[in-house]
Design an enzyme around this catalytic site. Structure first.
Site, PDB file in Angstrom:
ATOM      1  N   LYS A 103      -0.294  -8.774  -0.549  1.00  0.00           N
ATOM      2  CA  LYS A 103      -0.261  -9.327  -1.849  1.00  0.00           C
ATOM      3  C   LYS A 103       0.752  -7.149  -2.432  1.00  0.00           C
ATOM      4  CE  LYS A 103      -4.394  -7.061  -1.167  1.00  0.00           C
ATOM      5  NZ  LYS A 103      -4.946  -6.945  -0.622  1.00  0.00           N
ATOM      6  N   ARG A 115     -11.603  -7.386  -8.012  1.00  0.00           N
ATOM      7  CA  ARG A 115     -12.147  -7.191  -5.859  1.00  0.00           C
ATOM      8  C   ARG A 115     -14.126  -7.348  -6.613  1.00  0.00           C
ATOM      9  NH1 ARG A 115      -9.284  -3.293  -4.557  1.00  0.00           N
ATOM     10  NH2 ARG A 115      -8.947  -3.167  -1.921  1.00  0.00           N
ATOM     11  N   ARG A 130      -0.896   5.569   5.876  1.00  0.00           N
ATOM     12  CA  ARG A 130      -2.587   5.603   4.544  1.00  0.00           C
ATOM     13  C   ARG A 130      -2.989   6.045   5.541  1.00  0.00           C
ATOM     14  NH1 ARG A 130      -1.982   0.203   0.821  1.00  0.00           N
ATOM     15  NH2 ARG A 130      -4.712   0.242   1.494  1.00  0.00           N
ATOM     16  N   ARG A 166       1.910  -0.824   9.355  1.00  0.00           N
ATOM     17  CA  ARG A 166       2.563  -0.869   7.728  1.00  0.00           C
ATOM     18  C   ARG A 166       2.844   1.311   7.940  1.00  0.00           C
ATOM     19  NH1 ARG A 166      -1.008  -2.525   2.867  1.00  0.00           N
ATOM     20  NH2 ARG A 166      -2.846  -1.591   4.213  1.00  0.00           N
ATOM     21  N   ARG A 223     -13.140  -1.746   5.514  1.00  0.00           N
ATOM     22  CA  ARG A 223     -12.211  -2.608   4.201  1.00  0.00           C
ATOM     23  C   ARG A 223     -12.317  -3.684   4.523  1.00  0.00           C
ATOM     24  NH1 ARG A 223      -6.709   0.400   4.921  1.00  0.00           N
ATOM     25  NH2 ARG A 223      -6.557  -1.302   3.027  1.00  0.00           N
TER      26      ARG A 223
HETATM   27  P1  AP5 Z   1       0.955  -4.983   2.022  1.00  0.00           P
HETATM   28  O1  AP5 Z   1       1.806  -5.438   1.225  1.00  0.00           O
HETATM   29  O2  AP5 Z   1       0.899  -3.142   2.138  1.00  0.00           O
HETATM   30  O3  AP5 Z   1      -0.431  -5.173   2.139  1.00  0.00           O
HETATM   31  P2  AP5 Z   1      -1.764  -5.361   1.235  1.00  0.00           P
HETATM   32  O4  AP5 Z   1      -2.781  -6.980   1.086  1.00  0.00           O
HETATM   33  O5  AP5 Z   1      -1.119  -5.077  -0.578  1.00  0.00           O
HETATM   34  O6  AP5 Z   1      -2.475  -4.222   1.377  1.00  0.00           O
HETATM   35  P3  AP5 Z   1      -3.173  -3.471   1.075  1.00  0.00           P
HETATM   36  O7  AP5 Z   1      -4.443  -2.687   2.399  1.00  0.00           O
HETATM   37  O8  AP5 Z   1      -2.624  -2.588  -0.113  1.00  0.00           O
HETATM   38  O9  AP5 Z   1      -4.835  -4.040   0.397  1.00  0.00           O
HETATM   39  P4  AP5 Z   1      -5.993  -3.297   0.435  1.00  0.00           P
HETATM   40  O10 AP5 Z   1      -6.502  -4.219  -1.197  1.00  0.00           O
HETATM   41  O11 AP5 Z   1      -6.929  -3.106   0.908  1.00  0.00           O
HETATM   42  O12 AP5 Z   1      -5.392  -1.816  -0.597  1.00  0.00           O
HETATM   43  P5  AP5 Z   1      -5.882  -1.488  -2.341  1.00  0.00           P
HETATM   44  O13 AP5 Z   1      -4.504  -0.443  -2.032  1.00  0.00           O
HETATM   45  O14 AP5 Z   1      -5.904  -2.568  -2.827  1.00  0.00           O
HETATM   46  O15 AP5 Z   1       1.429  -5.278   3.379  1.00  0.00           O
HETATM   47  C1  AP5 Z   1       1.190  -4.966   4.914  1.00  0.00           C
HETATM   48  C2  AP5 Z   1       1.686  -4.123   5.639  1.00  0.00           C
HETATM   49  O16 AP5 Z   1       2.472  -6.021   6.087  1.00  0.00           O
HETATM   50  C3  AP5 Z   1       2.901  -4.110   4.981  1.00  0.00           C
HETATM   51  O17 AP5 Z   1       3.430  -2.948   6.163  1.00  0.00           O
HETATM   52  C4  AP5 Z   1       4.501  -5.023   4.947  1.00  0.00           C
HETATM   53  O18 AP5 Z   1       5.755  -4.375   5.165  1.00  0.00           O
HETATM   54  C5  AP5 Z   1       3.721  -6.335   6.528  1.00  0.00           C
HETATM   55  N1  AP5 Z   1       3.713  -7.413   5.372  1.00  0.00           N
HETATM   56  C6  AP5 Z   1       3.766  -7.901   4.219  1.00  0.00           C
HETATM   57  N2  AP5 Z   1       3.636  -9.507   4.309  1.00  0.00           N
HETATM   58  C7  AP5 Z   1       4.619  -9.785   5.483  1.00  0.00           C
HETATM   59  C8  AP5 Z   1       4.917 -10.382   5.777  1.00  0.00           C
HETATM   60  N3  AP5 Z   1       4.627 -11.821   4.962  1.00  0.00           N
HETATM   61  N4  AP5 Z   1       4.966 -11.071   7.100  1.00  0.00           N
HETATM   62  C9  AP5 Z   1       5.168  -9.983   8.175  1.00  0.00           C
HETATM   63  N5  AP5 Z   1       4.900  -8.153   7.514  1.00  0.00           N
HETATM   64  C10 AP5 Z   1       4.376  -8.087   5.760  1.00  0.00           C
HETATM   65  O19 AP5 Z   1      -7.522  -0.651  -1.959  1.00  0.00           O
HETATM   66  C11 AP5 Z   1      -7.232   0.521  -1.314  1.00  0.00           C
HETATM   67  C12 AP5 Z   1      -8.310   1.133  -1.927  1.00  0.00           C
HETATM   68  O20 AP5 Z   1      -9.106   1.348  -3.101  1.00  0.00           O
HETATM   69  C13 AP5 Z   1      -9.825   0.240  -1.667  1.00  0.00           C
HETATM   70  O21 AP5 Z   1     -10.721   0.983  -0.021  1.00  0.00           O
HETATM   71  C14 AP5 Z   1     -10.533   1.027  -2.719  1.00  0.00           C
HETATM   72  O22 AP5 Z   1     -11.206   2.144  -2.214  1.00  0.00           O
HETATM   73  C15 AP5 Z   1     -10.170   1.421  -3.473  1.00  0.00           C
HETATM   74  N6  AP5 Z   1     -10.210  -0.140  -4.808  1.00  0.00           N
HETATM   75  C16 AP5 Z   1      -8.676  -0.400  -5.030  1.00  0.00           C
HETATM   76  N7  AP5 Z   1      -8.591  -1.296  -6.142  1.00  0.00           N
HETATM   77  C17 AP5 Z   1     -10.617  -1.057  -6.367  1.00  0.00           C
HETATM   78  C18 AP5 Z   1     -11.006  -2.724  -7.274  1.00  0.00           C
HETATM   79  N8  AP5 Z   1     -10.795  -3.072  -8.016  1.00  0.00           N
HETATM   80  N9  AP5 Z   1     -12.076  -1.908  -6.706  1.00  0.00           N
HETATM   81  C19 AP5 Z   1     -12.951  -0.988  -5.851  1.00  0.00           C
HETATM   82  N10 AP5 Z   1     -11.753  -0.036  -5.437  1.00  0.00           N
HETATM   83  C20 AP5 Z   1     -10.673  -0.368  -5.024  1.00  0.00           C
END
Ligand code: AP5
Ligand code: ZN
Length: 211
Positions: free
Chosen positions: A13, A88, A155, A122, A166
């Protein structure tokens, strides 16, 4: 254009949101990035959310909603935005309808083995937050950010046991939230098993109709 990106941890994402931001000049708002930044600063908000992030648990709805509502009131969001990681839960989705209903919600799907490989490889820049992958998107110099020269780190919530938590939480929330947006006719699903240079054009092709 008000966009929401939904998908499991590591589906890409943040990576895709950066590409859309570069193409259309609308801000990429990641609740995860906001919270990590606050934890790094040691702010009051950071102290409140740190434990949830470290355990891979969801931050309470009222706190997240307040943060997003405030961020979307900023000047740069007037032309639109890409919300990544919010909403979410259905409670968050209902709240968003009241202050900034999205035009389009993109649901990214990928196989579990693809997700695990992406998360485990990552690396992120500890200074500017740029996202890399050791195999798929390596920096020019190992361990160093191409954009700002900052050191790359893993991370804290990318440890296997936290990733499992997660993913479990994502599975629980997924069906109700997908149902919420598909009933409103605003949901598209994009397959994201392939490399980013294949997935990104798929997204841009859909967005062409809206911009
Ligand atoms: P990346 O782009 O980093 O993936 P992502 O989908 O953004 O993954 P996240 O882990 O950041 O999502 P998440 O939703 O778990 O975490 P968030 O930060 O929102 O890509 C991943 C890897 O793959 C990278 O290395 C990239 O280079 C590679 N890649 C990408 N696309 C590729 C492709 N097509 N082919 C090959 N490689 C590829 O949330 C973290 C925490 O915050 C949560 O656990 C929670 O505690 C809190 N939080 C955040 N939002 C909320 C909410 N709305 N409500 C409650 N708690 C929340
Ligand atoms: Zn950097």
């Amino acid at each position: 254009m008000k966009l929401v990106f939904i998908g499991p941890p590591g589906v890409g994402k943040g990576t895709y949101a950066n590409a859309v931001r570069e193409k259309y000049g609308i801000p990429h708002i990641s609740t995860g990035d906001i919270f990590r930044e606050e934890v790094k600063k040691g702010s009051e908000l950071g102290l409140k959310v740190k434990e949830y992030l470290d355990k891979g648990l969801l931050v309470p709805d009222d706190l997240v909603i307040e943060v997003v509502k405030k961020r979307l009131q900023e000047e740069d969001c007037r032309k639109g935005f890409i919300l990544d990681g919010f909403p979410r839960t259905v409670v968050q989705a209902v709240a968003l309808e009241k202050f900034a209903p999205p035009d389009l919600v993109i649901n990214f799907v990928a196989k579990p083995e693809v997700i695990i490989e992406r998360v485990s490889g990552r690396r992120v820049c500890s200074v500017c937050g740029a996202i890399y992958h050791v195999k798929y998107m390596p920096p020019k110099v190992p361990g160093v950010c191409d954009k700002c020269g900052g050191p790359l780190i893993q991370r804290r919530d990318d440890k296997p046991e936290v990733v499992r938590e997660r993913l479990k939480i994502f599975e629980e929330q997924f069906t109700p939230i997908i149902r919420f947006y598909s009933e409103k006719g605003r949901l598209v699903t994009i397959e994201a098993n392939e490399q980013a240079d294949v997935v990104i054009p798929r997204i841009l092709e859909i967005l062409k109709k809206y911009f």
